[in-house]
Design a protein around this motif. Structure first.
Motif, PDB file in Angstrom:
ATOM      1  N   LEU A  69     -12.930   2.203   1.169  1.00 21.13           N
ATOM      2  CA  LEU A  69     -11.888   1.959   2.237  1.00 21.13           C
ATOM      3  C   LEU A  69     -12.018   3.197   2.890  1.00 21.13           C
ATOM      4  N   GLU A  82       0.041   9.542   2.421  1.00 18.17           N
ATOM      5  CA  GLU A  82       0.173   8.404   1.288  1.00 18.17           C
ATOM      6  C   GLU A  82      -1.180   7.571   1.537  1.00 18.17           C
ATOM      7  N   PHE A  83      -1.374   7.199   2.387  1.00 21.21           N
ATOM      8  CA  PHE A  83      -2.446   6.094   2.570  1.00 21.21           C
ATOM      9  C   PHE A  83      -3.944   6.684   2.314  1.00 21.21           C
ATOM     10  N   LEU A 115      -5.218   6.946  -0.973  1.00 20.83           N
ATOM     11  CA  LEU A 115      -5.684   5.403  -1.739  1.00 20.83           C
ATOM     12  C   LEU A 115      -7.278   5.340  -1.157  1.00 20.83           C
ATOM     13  N   ARG A 131      -5.400  -2.677  -2.066  1.00 17.77           N
ATOM     14  CA  ARG A 131      -5.424  -1.161  -1.886  1.00 17.77           C
ATOM     15  C   ARG A 131      -5.382  -1.373  -0.237  1.00 17.77           C
ATOM     16  N   GLY A 132      -5.462  -2.342   0.546  1.00 18.04           N
ATOM     17  CA  GLY A 132      -5.470  -2.102   2.005  1.00 18.04           C
ATOM     18  C   GLY A 132      -5.474  -3.334   2.559  1.00 18.04           C
ATOM     19  N   ALA A 138       0.784  -1.234  -0.149  1.00 18.80           N
ATOM     20  CA  ALA A 138      -0.102   0.052  -0.063  1.00 18.80           C
ATOM     21  C   ALA A 138       0.822   1.413   0.055  1.00 18.80           C
ATOM     22  N   THR A 139       1.963   1.420   0.713  1.00 22.59           N
ATOM     23  CA  THR A 139       2.716   2.490   0.836  1.00 22.59           C
ATOM     24  C   THR A 139       4.285   2.488   0.631  1.00 22.59           C
ATOM     25  N   ARG A 140       5.163   3.240   0.396  1.00 25.49           N
ATOM     26  CA  ARG A 140       6.628   2.944   0.149  1.00 25.49           C
ATOM     27  C   ARG A 140       7.077   2.563   1.558  1.00 25.49           C
ATOM     28  N   TYR A 141       6.474   3.049   2.551  1.00 25.59           N
ATOM     29  CA  TYR A 141       7.058   2.482   4.164  1.00 25.59           C
ATOM     30  C   TYR A 141       6.985   1.260   4.361  1.00 25.59           C
ATOM     31  N   ARG A 142       5.710   0.599   3.676  1.00 28.01           N
ATOM     32  CA  ARG A 142       5.460  -0.685   3.986  1.00 28.01           C
ATOM     33  C   ARG A 142       6.173  -1.626   3.070  1.00 28.01           C
ATOM     34  N   ARG A 143       6.260  -1.143   1.998  1.00 34.01           N
ATOM     35  CA  ARG A 143       7.208  -1.931   0.859  1.00 34.01           C
ATOM     36  C   ARG A 143       8.734  -1.951   1.443  1.00 34.01           C
TER      37      ARG A 143
END
Lengths: 268, 268, 268
Positions: free
Chosen positions: C19, C54-55, C58, B137-138, B100-105
């Motif tokens: 969402l 960022e989220f 979405l 998406r989530g 979902a986000t860069r931080y998570r990736r």
């Protein structure tokens, strides 16, 4: 034997609906709030150092639970404990898994030095907090309450407060008196944070009470009877948790009179 | 077809009651603890970098869930994953909404590099973690588990571990073997964090197990059967959640033998 | 009187499953997620400043709840509220206990300046946010909704948004129109964070809606009817919480048509 009337103290909680300020762990927050609402108190969870001490002064009682620590929270815990002392609010320490890591042992010792009015933990936690060997591997106790009797009495005398050791049988002492309570249900350790929530109930009973020992015993008696009633309606831990909130809400003097099993004597 | 006996593995969890250390998201903490207690394990939620790695060494298994991240927690996650590797504890990665986000990736990639023993996610998460397009998406999956089959096999071979893709049908692979499980109930995605809690159950089954693939399949089989039983007693998501905890607690070999639907074959 | 059709708006939430991005308090996260899933929406709890904005982009809608604050979270709240404004996402402010401490008053004022599409609170919170005296002692309201009517209308005109005051009777206003809703059940204040979860439901109804006032009224009507239905099946707060999730899930146009009690008029 000394007389304690749990029903009268429960009625007082419901009449006054004390605001209980909790700095508690992340796992317990929701269920602790529901338990406090069910018993008739008004819970608030406030843990930012930017506001915790200010909030303590608005409340009737404070609880501090070290289950999920962080440095910011420890600052808030110390500030709120100090504010409780300065403004005459009673506060309860819940030393979750205090023996498990160095960080918990140090935080437990710092909070202990701020003289909680009541300490509530399982036997392993009370033994660890008193500086003895043991301490359990996590949040579950590996010792029966009786094994922590001497540690509890020593801690109570050291803090000039009350210590409650909860388990299959509960012990409560203020260093002079010693109460034993039976009741509850074997499913209770299978529902998370029921012990943490009990710490909140003790605080609700402490708010405005003159005798912390009697208030603590009364709170534990209500909890044990509600647990017993819930157990009769439960198939497993899911239905137990539901029935337990209902039982706390519906608890009355009749059930307490018929079911509370508590003995109070002089401490050895 | 290879034989896996979920009942024997469930019995072992109940006998040994493994301590499962969880660094999990704020939404899941309470329900994950209750699921672990219901199945017979002993949960602990510890996420401060001041103590997380020290605690991991006390536990039988570790789970890391990226559902609600913060920089302090990511430090604790990495320290605990390293401690698990050094002390021989199995650990499970739950890459919630990793796409979902860069931080998570970025966090997902850093944790993946520490070689989890098991990765459990929905199809969108496994596809995203494997570096493919998509990712949802989530927290809810937008793909069926089957769509993640190749990504799962590749991830399993890359980490030399096990990957479990859960959904209406579950897939488990260690790169050599591939299991398919059916069961559960359509209400399960309507109760929050049941997937997160399953990650904890996988960890409980991994503690002390020799074969991570078989332990993971057994954990998923127990979950699916308990879900099926709960669904028969539920009117909606509220009563489902209650019945599910009861079903996990009451689950026995008979129900597992009659209802578990799993196939194990060689991976393509 | 103006016509609002809650059933049509509920059907839309279920068809689109929006969402909803929530920066909410620790107590509410789990129950809010379950309420949103029960009504048919897709919840996500994301509060790290490293990813919150960022989220938001979405999501279909955003909620910000100040129940358990910290400086990092306040940064994320402001960033997400700005992102919502920039990308055209509606957002809802839940000013929990905003009058209780200086930190809450300041944070409430900063978020108010970012023009929430909807503000949902109890009477004490709305009065405090509008800068009047009072404000309650904690999370529970000490005033009936009607006492906050003028404050609500003033706030709505000031933010060019909608303000919902919930209590035994609910008020909703956009400064031009004023709705009154009855229903719900006396047990609802005895279950923690049902108000917080309602904020999420309002956001789910706002996603993609043209008229924020009508969407808010429809969300509150669904909640009140589900509460009424749950109350008929409950013995206490434990069974109420279970029945309420079931009732949200099972809610249909027939029950809404038979039970929703709402009046819409011009604001004074």
């Amino acid at each position: 034997m000394l007389a304690i009337d749990p029903a009268a103290r429960l009625a007082r909680v419901r009449e006054t609906s004390p605001l209980v300020h909790n700095i508690t762990n992340h796992v317990a927050m929701n269920s602790m709030a529901n338990v406090l609402l069910a018993i008739g108190a008004s819970p608030a969870m406030v843990h930012a150092r930017e506001e915790a001490a200010e909030f303590t002064a608005l409340a009737g009682a404070l609880t501090i639970n070290i289950g999920t620590l962080s440095p910011h929270w420890v600052e808030a815990m110390e500030a709120s404990a100090l504010a409780a002392g300065e403004t005459g609010r009673p506060w309860v320490l819940d030393p979750v898994a205090v023996g498990a890591t160095r960080y918990r042992r140090e935080t437990g010792a710092r909070l202990l030095a701020l003289a909680p009015d009541v300490i509530r933990g399982n036997a392993s936690e009370i033994i660890a907090l008193a500086g003895q060997a043991g301490g359990g591997r996590g949040v579950d106790s590996t010792d029966p309450a009786e094994a922590a009797r001497d540690a509890a009495i020593r801690l109570a005398r050291q803090t000039d407060g009350v210590v409650a050791v909860t388990g299959e049988v509960d012990l409560v002492t203020d260093g002079r008196r010693l109460a034993r309570l039976e009741g509850g249900h074997p499913l209770m350790p299978r529902i998370t944070t029921l012990g943490c929530a009990l710490t909140g109930v003790v605080a609700a009973f402490l708010a405005g009470a003159e005798d912390s020992f009697e208030a603590t015993v009364a709170a534990l008696a209500c909890y044990a009877v509600a647990g017993e009633l819930a157990g009769e309606a439960a198939r497993g831990p899911g239905s137990f948790a539901v029935a337990f909130l209902d039982a706390l809400y519906l608890l009355d003097g009749e059930a307490l009179a018929a079911r509370a099993r508590l003995e109070v004597d002089h401490a050895p």
